[in-house]
Motif scaffolding. Structure first.
Motif, mmCIF file in Angstrom:
data_model
loop_
_atom_site.group_PDB
_atom_site.id
_atom_site.type_symbol
_atom_site.label_atom_id
_atom_site.label_comp_id
_atom_site.label_asym_id
_atom_site.label_seq_id
_atom_site.Cartn_x
_atom_site.Cartn_y
_atom_site.Cartn_z
ATOM 1 N N LEU A 38 41.322 13.506 -27.051
ATOM 2 C CA LEU A 38 41.338 12.198 -27.689
ATOM 3 C C LEU A 38 42.437 11.321 -27.100
ATOM 4 N N GLY A 39 43.598 11.918 -26.824
ATOM 5 C CA GLY A 39 44.674 11.156 -26.204
ATOM 6 C C GLY A 39 44.263 10.578 -24.863
ATOM 7 N N ARG A 40 43.554 11.368 -24.061
ATOM 8 C CA ARG A 40 43.093 10.887 -22.757
ATOM 9 C C ARG A 40 42.030 9.808 -22.897
ATOM 10 N N ILE A 41 41.157 9.968 -23.893
ATOM 11 C CA ILE A 41 40.132 8.957 -24.148
ATOM 12 C C ILE A 41 40.784 7.623 -24.500
ATOM 13 N N LEU A 42 41.796 7.661 -25.352
ATOM 14 C CA LEU A 42 42.485 6.434 -25.741
ATOM 15 C C LEU A 42 43.201 5.801 -24.550
ATOM 16 N N ARG A 43 43.860 6.636 -23.748
ATOM 17 C CA ARG A 43 44.574 6.112 -22.575
ATOM 18 C C ARG A 43 43.606 5.411 -21.618
ATOM 19 N N LYS A 44 42.481 6.061 -21.358
ATOM 20 C CA LYS A 44 41.512 5.495 -20.423
ATOM 21 C C LYS A 44 40.873 4.236 -20.989
ATOM 22 N N LEU A 123 38.854 7.521 -38.429
ATOM 23 C CA LEU A 123 39.847 6.459 -38.282
ATOM 24 C C LEU A 123 40.854 6.836 -37.199
ATOM 25 N N ILE A 124 41.002 5.978 -36.200
ATOM 26 C CA ILE A 124 41.898 6.252 -35.078
ATOM 27 C C ILE A 124 42.819 5.049 -34.885
ATOM 28 N N SER A 125 44.094 5.317 -34.686
ATOM 29 C CA SER A 125 45.042 4.249 -34.370
ATOM 30 C C SER A 125 45.913 4.697 -33.208
ATOM 31 N N ALA A 126 46.424 3.723 -32.454
ATOM 32 C CA ALA A 126 47.280 4.043 -31.309
ATOM 33 C C ALA A 126 48.381 3.013 -31.184
ATOM 34 N N ASP A 127 49.564 3.478 -30.808
ATOM 35 C CA ASP A 127 50.707 2.609 -30.513
ATOM 36 C C ASP A 127 51.127 2.903 -29.089
ATOM 37 N N ASP A 128 50.746 2.027 -28.158
ATOM 38 C CA ASP A 128 51.009 2.274 -26.751
ATOM 39 C C ASP A 128 52.498 2.199 -26.433
ATOM 40 N N ILE A 132 52.048 7.136 -29.128
ATOM 41 C CA ILE A 132 51.576 8.023 -30.189
ATOM 42 C C ILE A 132 50.225 7.536 -30.704
ATOM 43 N N PHE A 133 49.467 8.449 -31.349
ATOM 44 C CA PHE A 133 48.215 8.059 -31.989
ATOM 45 C C PHE A 133 47.946 8.946 -33.190
ATOM 46 N N GLN A 134 47.028 8.484 -34.044
ATOM 47 C CA GLN A 134 46.608 9.228 -35.215
ATOM 48 C C GLN A 134 45.090 9.242 -35.281
ATOM 49 N N TRP A 167 44.044 14.030 -42.112
ATOM 50 C CA TRP A 167 44.494 13.797 -40.744
ATOM 51 C C TRP A 167 44.129 14.959 -39.836
ATOM 52 N N LEU A 168 43.388 14.655 -38.806
ATOM 53 C CA LEU A 168 43.096 15.641 -37.769
ATOM 54 C C LEU A 168 44.245 15.688 -36.780
ATOM 55 N N VAL A 169 44.814 14.520 -36.511
ATOM 56 C CA VAL A 169 46.001 14.388 -35.648
ATOM 57 C C VAL A 169 46.906 13.375 -36.335
ATOM 58 N N SER A 170 48.061 13.823 -36.800
ATOM 59 C CA SER A 170 48.950 12.923 -37.544
ATOM 60 C C SER A 170 49.992 12.255 -36.666
ATOM 61 N N ASN A 171 50.361 12.896 -35.571
ATOM 62 C CA ASN A 171 51.391 12.343 -34.680
ATOM 63 C C ASN A 171 51.091 12.790 -33.256
ATOM 64 N N GLY A 172 49.937 12.350 -32.743
ATOM 65 C CA GLY A 172 49.492 12.801 -31.435
ATOM 66 C C GLY A 172 50.233 12.119 -30.295
ATOM 67 N N SER A 173 50.274 12.810 -29.173
ATOM 68 C CA SER A 173 50.943 12.286 -27.989
ATOM 69 C C SER A 173 49.940 11.511 -27.134
ATOM 70 N N LEU A 174 50.111 10.197 -27.072
ATOM 71 C CA LEU A 174 49.273 9.353 -26.230
ATOM 72 C C LEU A 174 49.863 9.355 -24.820
ATOM 73 N N PRO A 175 49.086 9.743 -23.804
ATOM 74 C CA PRO A 175 49.621 9.699 -22.433
ATOM 75 C C PRO A 175 50.271 8.353 -22.163
ATOM 76 N N GLY A 176 51.487 8.395 -21.649
ATOM 77 C CA GLY A 176 52.311 7.198 -21.594
ATOM 78 C C GLY A 176 51.927 6.194 -20.523
ATOM 79 N N ASN A 177 52.229 4.950 -20.801
ATOM 80 C CA ASN A 177 52.145 3.873 -19.825
ATOM 81 C C ASN A 177 53.572 3.575 -19.395
#
Length: 279
Positions: A38-44, A123-128, A132-134, A167-177
């Motif tokens: 999911l983190g990679r999907i959000l990054r892409k 429900l998915i949220s991301a803070d680039d 991080i993402f949830q 929450w499936l992922v409460s504090n996930g690691s979003l691949p960084g920019n």
């Protein structure tokens, strides 16, 4: 009925009678490496909408309102493709045969359409900026939504509803920019260069030890064959300065020999290489 009693009643319903919600949660949790995928999907998805290769942009904040909204569409379609989720007849996707709506936000809440009432939302949220993402699941009903509506009659999730999100992922690691983390003066210096090659040279010259993914390289180069700019920076322009550029595709063995972590295939990192300076 007080707020506490309402939450307790809703919790009882969710935990004891919502077998469909349990099935969706179990299915998603059972996907191997779900958080990483999911983190990679959000990054892409974010990188594709920012579209740095053609625009030179690197931040969500540089998008207009329509483009920001489109990130959610990209997340939905890419998530369905990468996780092999069929399209639903009523909602976005079928998860273990159950209709599920997929909602994404870069803000602090989600806007829920009227047609999602009674259905389950992923429900998915991301803070680039924070990388991080949830991701969580919630059965939508009027009790979990704020009363106010926007011009499209969409409503946001209220405090009681947030308490009910599983929450499936409460504090996930979003691949960084990495470009977002650079000092503004460094960014200014890099982008002040006229050609893509000069910008790439300056990026690796000014930022040793920082990992840049392919999307960041494309944003700086603003050229179709940005990887050639990296190769030329490595073999022609920066080598005489004692700067080595390492690629996750070819050089992880060298990084491991130096006691450093390996890179992903589309990642690059430069170092002022003392060995190069003495040879």
């Amino acid at each position: 009925m007080g707020e506490g009693d309402q939450v307790q009643q809703l919790n009882f319903f969710t935990e004891n009678t919502d077998q469909e919600l349990d099935k969706v949660i179990t299915f998603l949790k059972g996907i191997p490496n779900f958080e990483r995928k999911l983190g990679r999907i959000l990054r892409k998805s974010i990188d594709e909408v920012v579209n740095g290769r053609y625009t030179g942009r690197y931040s969500i904040e540089q998008l207009d309102k329509t483009e920001k909204t489109y990130i959610g569409t990209r997340v939905q379609h890419m998530l369905q493709h990468e996780l092999d989720l069929p399209y639903g007849e009523v909602m976005d996707a079928l998860v273990d045969g159950i209709e599920v709506d997929i909602k994404f936000t870069i803000g602090k809440n989600w806007t829920i359409p009227l047609e999602a009432d009674g259905h389950i939302c992923l429900l998915i949220s991301a803070d680039d900026n924070k990388s991080i993402f949830q991701a969580g699941c919630l059965r939508i009903s009027s009790e979990v939504l704020n009363s106010g509506k926007n011009r499209d009659s969409k409503r946001t999730i209220n405090a009681e509803g947030r308490e009910l999100i599983t929450w499936l992922v409460s504090n996930g690691s979003l691949p960084g920019n990495a470009l977002l983390k650079l000092d503004p003066e460094v960014i200014k210096k890099v982008y002040s260069k006229k050609s893509g090659q000069e910008r790439i040279n300056e990026l690796f010259r000014s930022c040793p030890g920082i990992v840049f993914n392919g999307a960041a390289i494309e944003s700086v180069a603003m050229q179709k064959d940005s990887s050639k700019r990296v190769r030329d920076a490595r073999n022609i322009w920066l080598k005489p300065e004692g700067i080595s550029i390492y690629s996750g595709k070819y050089d992880n063995d060298k990084l491991l020999e130096k006691g450093l972590s390996p890179l992903e295939k589309d990642e690059f990192m430069s170092f002022y290489d003392l060995e190069s300076e003495t040879n």
